[in-house]
Write a protein that holds these residues in place. Structure first.
Motif, short mmCIF file in Angstrom:
data_model
loop_
_atom_site.label_atom_id
_atom_site.label_comp_id
_atom_site.label_asym_id
_atom_site.label_seq_id
_atom_site.Cartn_x
_atom_site.Cartn_y
_atom_site.Cartn_z
N LYS A 14 33.14 51.69 35.04
CA LYS A 14 33.97 52.61 35.47
C LYS A 14 35.47 52.60 34.48
O LYS A 14 36.03 51.43 34.40
CB LYS A 14 34.49 52.21 36.90
CG LYS A 14 35.24 53.32 37.86
CD LYS A 14 35.27 52.64 39.16
CE LYS A 14 36.58 53.61 39.79
NZ LYS A 14 36.95 52.92 40.91
N LEU A 35 51.40 52.94 42.09
CA LEU A 35 50.54 52.90 43.33
C LEU A 35 49.31 51.97 43.21
O LEU A 35 48.92 51.48 42.32
CB LEU A 35 50.07 54.50 43.46
CG LEU A 35 50.95 55.66 43.65
CD1 LEU A 35 50.34 56.78 43.47
CD2 LEU A 35 51.65 55.55 44.87
N GLY A 37 45.93 50.62 43.35
CA GLY A 37 44.67 51.31 42.53
C GLY A 37 44.78 51.95 41.12
O GLY A 37 44.16 52.53 40.66
N SER A 38 46.37 51.78 40.74
CA SER A 38 46.77 52.42 39.55
C SER A 38 46.22 51.82 38.29
O SER A 38 46.03 52.34 37.06
CB SER A 38 47.96 52.80 39.54
OG SER A 38 48.80 51.62 39.81
N GLY A 39 45.83 50.70 38.32
CA GLY A 39 45.51 49.80 37.22
C GLY A 39 46.20 48.71 36.88
O GLY A 39 45.92 47.88 35.91
#
Ligand SMILES: Nc1ncnc2c1ncn2[C@@H]1O[C@H](COP(=O)(O)OP(=O)(O)OP(=O)(O)O)[C@@H](O)[C@H]1O
Ligand SMILES: [Mg+2]
Lengths: 246, 418
Positions: A14, A35, A37-39
């Protein structure tokens, strides 16, 4: 110190990071916000070399050398440290024993004499003081039974013992009470000097009250979409992220 | 070897001049039972994970006195400081390296005279042991004696052929006495089959710490039956280390026949290549207020395989039983295999029972955490494996024995983490 160039990272097939550019100079402190889950953690893991975080494009340059092919321990020995967002519990492995193995690996790498049990205890005692941590935590297994805040303090203790030049703090401030937050911030401020850089990941403006970033980056969907001074953090606190996304 | 080879060995044994005629009828009877049952096959429920081809493809014989004539094995590797060492060579020759305290007696009987068939379970190997055993070793303590120094019984097998021994060990810990007994099996033969039966009786208020070390070459099969009977207020602590051998099998039966007794069984198997280790346990709670613990771990490398089959039976009258079973296994390779099957059979209502089992590879998160602190993968792996096993070894109370077990573990690790 650290140059991230057009970094693309895939985790288990992914695509998570979509071209990150970052340039952290010696002595600088950069903050990364964004945010869930933005990485952000993906970036930290890619820099420290976690398995399965594959760089599909771009490069990570540390002290003028690409590190993407290096083992995690080689990166650590070269001076990169990450304070984990979720520090790992290691049952059966004594905290002192673990910490001594880590410090000695570094000393060996630096061609310094390794610590024996007694001299290490003396060394670690002074570090414990700095993070106001009780020595009883050294007698337990690594992070076993530690509260969230205690784990973060233990991360800070490891940082002080290992003396990295690039420290990545992945939400070290999350879950800390005000006193602990002050201790950790003081630790960071005392530790920082013209040769040591920080990459601080946080969700909260409040941390940035105690420590002053030179640059604030906003990460959304695996890309840095805005960078600015510390006032950017204030703006995010007020307005959230939605005004940036469109 | 096949059944007729066992028959030959049996005939040779009982025709020996030195051998007592008194026991012959019951011995013959026992042996014929063995012939009737034959050796287990994988069709037998309790043997379906265990491959006995090692026994079938080698031809073992019972050692003669001449086998041990050409000097002895160097035992320096097996010495444990501050213990009384008792050396049993090829099943019967006895030497004691130091003076035993008078409160404990160790004796052997090599003509089978006082032999009684003690095969409490009519399993093939127990029947074989009872028919082929040419010596019994008896250890007895006096009442109220507290024997601090461990008794280390070293079973050495030496000779040029493929040998088998069938020792029978009787341990009697008299009331209110305590002792530590270490059993260890070592051989230098080309291949070796050791089939032991141990009978321990722990009387009222007595306590026994029992350590068994199976460390042998890849050309060894260790089969053993262990029968423990406990009276009121007694304590039994058992630990077994398996760090070698082609085939190892322990069948452990503990009978909690008295009230307030504690039985703690634990073990560590360190396996690699094609080694196999199986532990089958029945902890039988007959009386109230007893505690039984089973805590077994294995580390499996190569294409090694293991079985843990631990049962606790809590009978109707055994109220307030506290029984825990835990089996944890670490697989270091994709080819390694573990069968774990803790079982509880409960017929009483006021009891505390728990069981659990985990099998998995090294924790990758933990490995990365350590590596991210500068520790290389090999050392991180060692730290993790050591962490996994140390909980068990640290429970051993005697420091010298504990150090010795850690030494054995470190040696194993040296060969298995490269
Ligand atoms: N090992 C993984 N397997 C699959 N997906 C993953 C894996 N690691 C991360 N991701 C996904 O990548 C994305 C980014 O995750 P990351 O942990 O980097 O976010 P983050 O910015 O640190 O979030 P947070 O603020 O919640 O910590 C998420 O959608 C996450 O589910
Ligand atoms: Mg994160």
């Amino acid at each position: 110190m650290l140059e991230v160039k057009n970094l693309h990272v895939e985790v288990e097939g992914k695509q998570i990071l979509n071209g990150i550019d970052l340039n952290v100079k010696p002595g600088e402190m950069h903050a990364i916000m964004g945010l869930n889950g933005s990485g952000k953690s993906t970036l930290s893991n890619a820099i420290t070399g976690r398995e399965n975080y594959s760089v599909t494009k771009g490069d990570i340059i540390y002290k003028n050398e690409s590190i993407v092919e290096m083992e995690p321990n080689e990166r650590a020995l070269a001076g990169i440290f990450m304070s984990f967002q979720y520090p790992t519990v290691i049952p059966g492995v004594n905290n002192t024993y673990f910490l001594r193995a880590a410090v000695n690996a570094k000393r060996k790498y630096n061609k310094q004499k390794e610590y024996d049990a007694a001299s290490f205890l003396k060394f670690v005692k002074s570090k414990l003081k700095e993070v106001e941590m009780d020595s009883k935590y050294l007698k337990r297994a690594v992070n076993e039974g530690f509260s969230g805040g205690e784990k973060k303090r233990n991360e800070m203790l490891q940082l002080l013992c290992l003396e990295p030049e690039l420290a990545i703090m992945d939400e070290t401030d999350s879950g800390l009470d005000i006193d602990a937050l002050k201790i950790i911030s003081k630790g960071i401020n005392n530790y920082k000097n013209k040769d040591r850089s920080f990459l601080v990941i946080t969700h909260y403006q409040r941390l940035l009250k105690y420590i002053e970033p030179d640059v604030v980056h906003v990460l959304i969907d695996g890309k840095i979409i805005k960078s600015g001074g510390k006032e950017l953090a204030l703006e995010l606190e007020e307005k959230g992220y939605s005004w940036l996304e469109s | 070897m096949n059944l007729s080879d066992y028959q030959n060995e049996f005939d040779n044994l009982i025709s020996k001049q030195s051998f007592s005629a008194v026991s012959q009828p019951s011995r013959k009877d026992t042996f014929s039972k063995f012939l009737d049952s034959g050796l287990p096959t994988r069709k037998w429920e309790d043997w379906r994970h265990t491959d006995l081809s090692f026994l079938n493809k080698n031809n073992f014989r019972i050692p003669e006195s001449s086998d041990a004539s050409d000097g002895s094995i160097d035992i320096s590797n097996y010495e444990i400081p501050n213990t009384f060492t008792v050396i049993i060579i090829n099943g019967h020759y006895l030497t004691i390296n130091s003076d035993l305290p008078k409160e404990i007696t160790v004796s052997t009987n090599s003509n089978g005279e006082n032999w009684t068939p003690k095969n409490k379970k009519d399993t093939p190997f127990e029947l074989l042991n009872a028919s082929l055993s040419d010596s019994t070793i008896t250890i007895t303590t006096e009442p109220n004696a507290s024997i601090q120094k461990p008794i280390h019984i070293l079973f050495l097998c030496t000779g040029n052929d493929d040998l088998m021994i069938n020792p029978q060990v009787n341990i009697d810990i008299s009331h209110s006495s305590s002792a530590t007994i270490i059993e260890q099996y070592v051989s230098n033969t080309s291949s070796f089959f050791q089939n032991t039966s141990v009978f321990a009786s722990i009387e009222k208020n007595a306590s026994l710490n029992h350590v068994r070390i199976h460390s042998n070459s890849d050309q060894t099969a260790n089969i053993s039956g262990l029968h423990v009977t406990q009276s009121d207020d007694s304590t039994y602590n058992y630990f077994q280390l398996v760090d070698g051998g082609a085939l190892q099998r322990s069948d452990i039966y503990t009978n909690l026949k008295g009230k307030n007794a504690t039985c703690s069984l634990s073990g560590l198997a360190l396996l690699d290549k094609k080694q196999h280790s199986a532990t089958y346990i029945i902890s039988d709670h007959i009386m109230p207020n007893c505690v039984s613990l089973q805590n077994f771990k294995s580390v499996l490398n190569g294409s090694a395989s293991g079985v843990f089959n631990g049962r606790a039976i809590v009978r109707e009258d055994s109220q307030k039983t506290d029984s825990k079973q835990s089996n944890k296994n670490l697989l270091l390779s994709d080819q390694a295999l573990m069968n774990s099957n803790p079982q509880l059979e409960i017929y009483a209502d006021d009891v505390k029972c728990a069981h659990g089992s985990t099998t998995g590879a090294l924790d990758k998160e933990a490995l990365f955490y350590m590596q991210s602190r500068g520790i290389n993968k090999k050392e991180a792996t060692s730290l993790l494996i050591r962490g996994f096993v140390s909980e068990l070894i640290n429970d051993i109370k005697n420091e010298d024995v504990k150090d010795y077990l850690f030494e054995k573990f470190d040696n194993w690790l040296l060969n298995n983490n490269q």
